[in-house]
Design a protein around this motif. Structure first.
Motif, PDB file in Angstrom:
ATOM      1  N   MET A  94       0.832  -1.202   0.000  1.00  0.00           N
ATOM      2  CA  MET A  94       0.000   0.000   0.000  1.00  0.00           C
ATOM      3  C   MET A  94       0.869   1.256   0.000  1.00  0.00           C
ATOM      4  O   MET A  94       0.560   2.246  -0.671  1.00  0.00           O
ATOM      5  CB  MET A  94      -0.927  -0.002   1.214  1.00  0.00           C
ATOM      6  N   ILE A  95       1.986   1.214   0.737  1.00  0.00           N
ATOM      7  CA  ILE A  95       2.906   2.367   0.775  1.00  0.00           C
ATOM      8  C   ILE A  95       3.519   2.585  -0.600  1.00  0.00           C
ATOM      9  O   ILE A  95       3.667   3.722  -1.064  1.00  0.00           O
ATOM     10  CB  ILE A  95       3.994   2.133   1.838  1.00  0.00           C
ATOM     11  N   GLU A  96       3.879   1.502  -1.281  1.00  0.00           N
ATOM     12  CA  GLU A  96       4.430   1.616  -2.634  1.00  0.00           C
ATOM     13  C   GLU A  96       3.394   2.211  -3.585  1.00  0.00           C
ATOM     14  O   GLU A  96       3.716   3.097  -4.393  1.00  0.00           O
ATOM     15  CB  GLU A  96       4.870   0.247  -3.140  1.00  0.00           C
ATOM     16  N   HIS A  97       2.150   1.749  -3.487  1.00  0.00           N
ATOM     17  CA  HIS A  97       1.100   2.292  -4.348  1.00  0.00           C
ATOM     18  C   HIS A  97       0.912   3.785  -4.090  1.00  0.00           C
ATOM     19  O   HIS A  97       0.726   4.569  -5.026  1.00  0.00           O
ATOM     20  CB  HIS A  97      -0.225   1.556  -4.096  1.00  0.00           C
ATOM     21  N   GLU A  98       0.968   4.181  -2.831  1.00  0.00           N
ATOM     22  CA  GLU A  98       0.707   5.573  -2.471  1.00  0.00           C
ATOM     23  C   GLU A  98       1.784   6.507  -3.008  1.00  0.00           C
ATOM     24  O   GLU A  98       1.479   7.583  -3.531  1.00  0.00           O
ATOM     25  CB  GLU A  98       0.608   5.703  -0.944  1.00  0.00           C
ATOM     26  N   ILE A  99       3.053   6.100  -2.903  1.00  0.00           N
ATOM     27  CA  ILE A  99       4.115   6.986  -3.376  1.00  0.00           C
ATOM     28  C   ILE A  99       4.031   7.160  -4.886  1.00  0.00           C
ATOM     29  O   ILE A  99       4.262   8.261  -5.410  1.00  0.00           O
ATOM     30  CB  ILE A  99       5.501   6.464  -2.932  1.00  0.00           C
ATOM     31  N   LYS A 100       3.677   6.118  -5.614  1.00  0.00           N
ATOM     32  CA  LYS A 100       3.530   6.228  -7.065  1.00  0.00           C
ATOM     33  C   LYS A 100       2.286   7.028  -7.436  1.00  0.00           C
ATOM     34  O   LYS A 100       2.309   7.825  -8.375  1.00  0.00           O
ATOM     35  CB  LYS A 100       3.476   4.832  -7.691  1.00  0.00           C
ATOM     36  N   ARG A 101       1.209   6.820  -6.686  1.00  0.00           N
ATOM     37  CA  ARG A 101      -0.036   7.540  -6.975  1.00  0.00           C
ATOM     38  C   ARG A 101       0.149   9.043  -6.801  1.00  0.00           C
ATOM     39  O   ARG A 101      -0.389   9.841  -7.580  1.00  0.00           O
ATOM     40  CB  ARG A 101      -1.146   7.045  -6.047  1.00  0.00           C
ATOM     41  N   LEU A 102       0.929   9.449  -5.805  1.00  0.00           N
ATOM     42  CA  LEU A 102       1.107  10.874  -5.526  1.00  0.00           C
ATOM     43  C   LEU A 102       2.135  11.535  -6.442  1.00  0.00           C
ATOM     44  O   LEU A 102       2.015  12.727  -6.750  1.00  0.00           O
ATOM     45  CB  LEU A 102       1.536  11.070  -4.064  1.00  0.00           C
ATOM     46  N   LEU A 103       3.142  10.780  -6.887  1.00  0.00           N
ATOM     47  CA  LEU A 103       4.240  11.398  -7.625  1.00  0.00           C
ATOM     48  C   LEU A 103       4.129  11.268  -9.144  1.00  0.00           C
ATOM     49  O   LEU A 103       4.387  12.231  -9.869  1.00  0.00           O
ATOM     50  CB  LEU A 103       5.577  10.797  -7.166  1.00  0.00           C
ATOM     51  N   VAL A 104       3.809  10.106  -9.635  1.00  0.00           N
ATOM     52  CA  VAL A 104       3.894   9.874 -11.086  1.00  0.00           C
ATOM     53  C   VAL A 104       2.987  10.817 -11.884  1.00  0.00           C
ATOM     54  O   VAL A 104       3.428  11.390 -12.891  1.00  0.00           O
ATOM     55  CB  VAL A 104       3.585   8.398 -11.417  1.00  0.00           C
ATOM     56  N   PRO A 105       1.729  11.066 -11.488  1.00  0.00           N
ATOM     57  CA  PRO A 105       0.883  11.971 -12.290  1.00  0.00           C
ATOM     58  C   PRO A 105       1.148  13.457 -12.033  1.00  0.00           C
ATOM     59  O   PRO A 105       0.562  14.308 -12.704  1.00  0.00           O
ATOM     60  CB  PRO A 105      -0.543  11.611 -11.835  1.00  0.00           C
ATOM     61  N   ALA A 106       2.012  13.777 -11.073  1.00  0.00           N
ATOM     62  CA  ALA A 106       2.191  15.176 -10.664  1.00  0.00           C
ATOM     63  C   ALA A 106       2.743  16.028 -11.804  1.00  0.00           C
ATOM     64  O   ALA A 106       3.563  15.586 -12.600  1.00  0.00           O
ATOM     65  CB  ALA A 106       3.120  15.248  -9.457  1.00  0.00           C
ATOM     66  N   LYS A 107       2.279  17.264 -11.861  1.00  0.00           N
ATOM     67  CA  LYS A 107       2.740  18.207 -12.878  1.00  0.00           C
ATOM     68  C   LYS A 107       3.979  18.945 -12.364  1.00  0.00           C
ATOM     69  O   LYS A 107       4.430  18.730 -11.248  1.00  0.00           O
ATOM     70  CB  LYS A 107       1.621  19.185 -13.225  1.00  0.00           C
ATOM     71  N   ILE A 108       4.536  19.834 -13.197  1.00  0.00           N
ATOM     72  CA  ILE A 108       5.668  20.651 -12.772  1.00  0.00           C
ATOM     73  C   ILE A 108       5.271  21.443 -11.535  1.00  0.00           C
ATOM     74  O   ILE A 108       4.208  22.069 -11.493  1.00  0.00           O
ATOM     75  CB  ILE A 108       6.111  21.600 -13.906  1.00  0.00           C
TER      76      ILE A 108
END
Length: 253
Positions: A94-108
């Motif tokens: 769940m922690i791995e999913h959360e870090i990717k969910r918050l960072l990968v789609p993030a804009k500049i």
């Protein structure tokens, strides 16, 4: 330049304050809030945009990389390594999913790093790799950001927020002026490169300087930018009103 250290302070404990102090904030991601311990930080200097020419039978070459007393750089990659400990496998996923969910789609966005409290970076998320260790119930994440080569001062010049003051590299100066008669002022840019300065004006204020002759009021000042070279910038103000020179330093750190 790379830095390696381990934040050995306790993480969040039940009914106690959060004690993790080292980390980063990027958009919705705050490593400290999510219980990540910072292990390493790597922020190497950026590569220069080199422009050189050579001629037959010439010793060496011509280097045109410097323009207006300024060197130019590519973006820099800033990399962090984090760890979470003592979590069962289901929680680690769940922690791995959360870090990717918050960072990968993030804009500049702005990147705030506790290593440099007075500054922030500007860039975008580049990559994250996660390594799971079931034996020790740990999760290690390596996160990279592609950022503008210079860091920006967190607060505008003249704010003089005490916690941000670096006495070895600082200047206390006025940046807001009441104008009733002609006066001469100097703005000092101690940053690593020229700074873009916006202005806020009430009334009518004339600004004259090197290559600058502006008649400003509240309406047209909104779209006005003045480039401040490094070190001293001399201006003459006239008219009646107030003017606020609003700029951040850009630093090579």
């Amino acid at each position: 330049m790379g830095y390696e250290f381990t934040d050995t302070q306790p993480t969040v404990m039940e009914n106690q304050e959060k004690l993790i102090t080292e980390g980063l904030v990027f958009g919705e991601f705050d490593s400290r809030e999510l219980g990540w311990w910072l292990l390493e930080r790597d922020a190497p200097s950026p590569s220069e945009k080199v422009i050189v020419e050579t001629l037959p039978y010439m010793q060496g070459n011509y280097d045109f990389s410097v323009l207006n007393d300024e060197r130019y750089f590519d973006n820099r990659v800033i990399t962090y390594k984090f760890k979470v400990v003592s979590n069962p496998y289901a929680d680690r996923k769940m922690i791995e999913h959360e870090i990717k969910r918050l960072l990968v789609p993030a804009k500049i966005d702005n990147l705030y790093d506790t290593h440099d409290e007075a500054y922030f970076w500007r860039g975008k998320f580049q990559s994250v790799t996660v390594s799971d260790d079931n034996k020790y119930q740990t999760l290690v994440a390596t996160i990279s950001f592609n950022c503008y080569p210079f860091a920006f001062s967190k607060n505008y010049e003249g704010s003089d927020i005490w916690d941000d003051v670096e006495f070895e590299h600082w200047v206390f100066q006025e940046v807001k002026f009441d104008v009733f008669e002609t006066q001469k002022i100097v703005l000092i840019n101690i940053g690593s490169r020229a700074a873009t300065c916006k202005v806020e004006v009430t009334g009518n204020v004339w600004v004259r300087g090197e290559g600058i002759d502006l008649q400003l009021n509240q309406s047209n000042a909104f779209n006005t930018e003045i480039v401040l070279k490094r070190f001293e910038n001399y201006f003459e103000l006239a008219g009646e009103g107030t003017i606020y020179f609003k700029f951040r330093r850009e630093e090579m750190i």
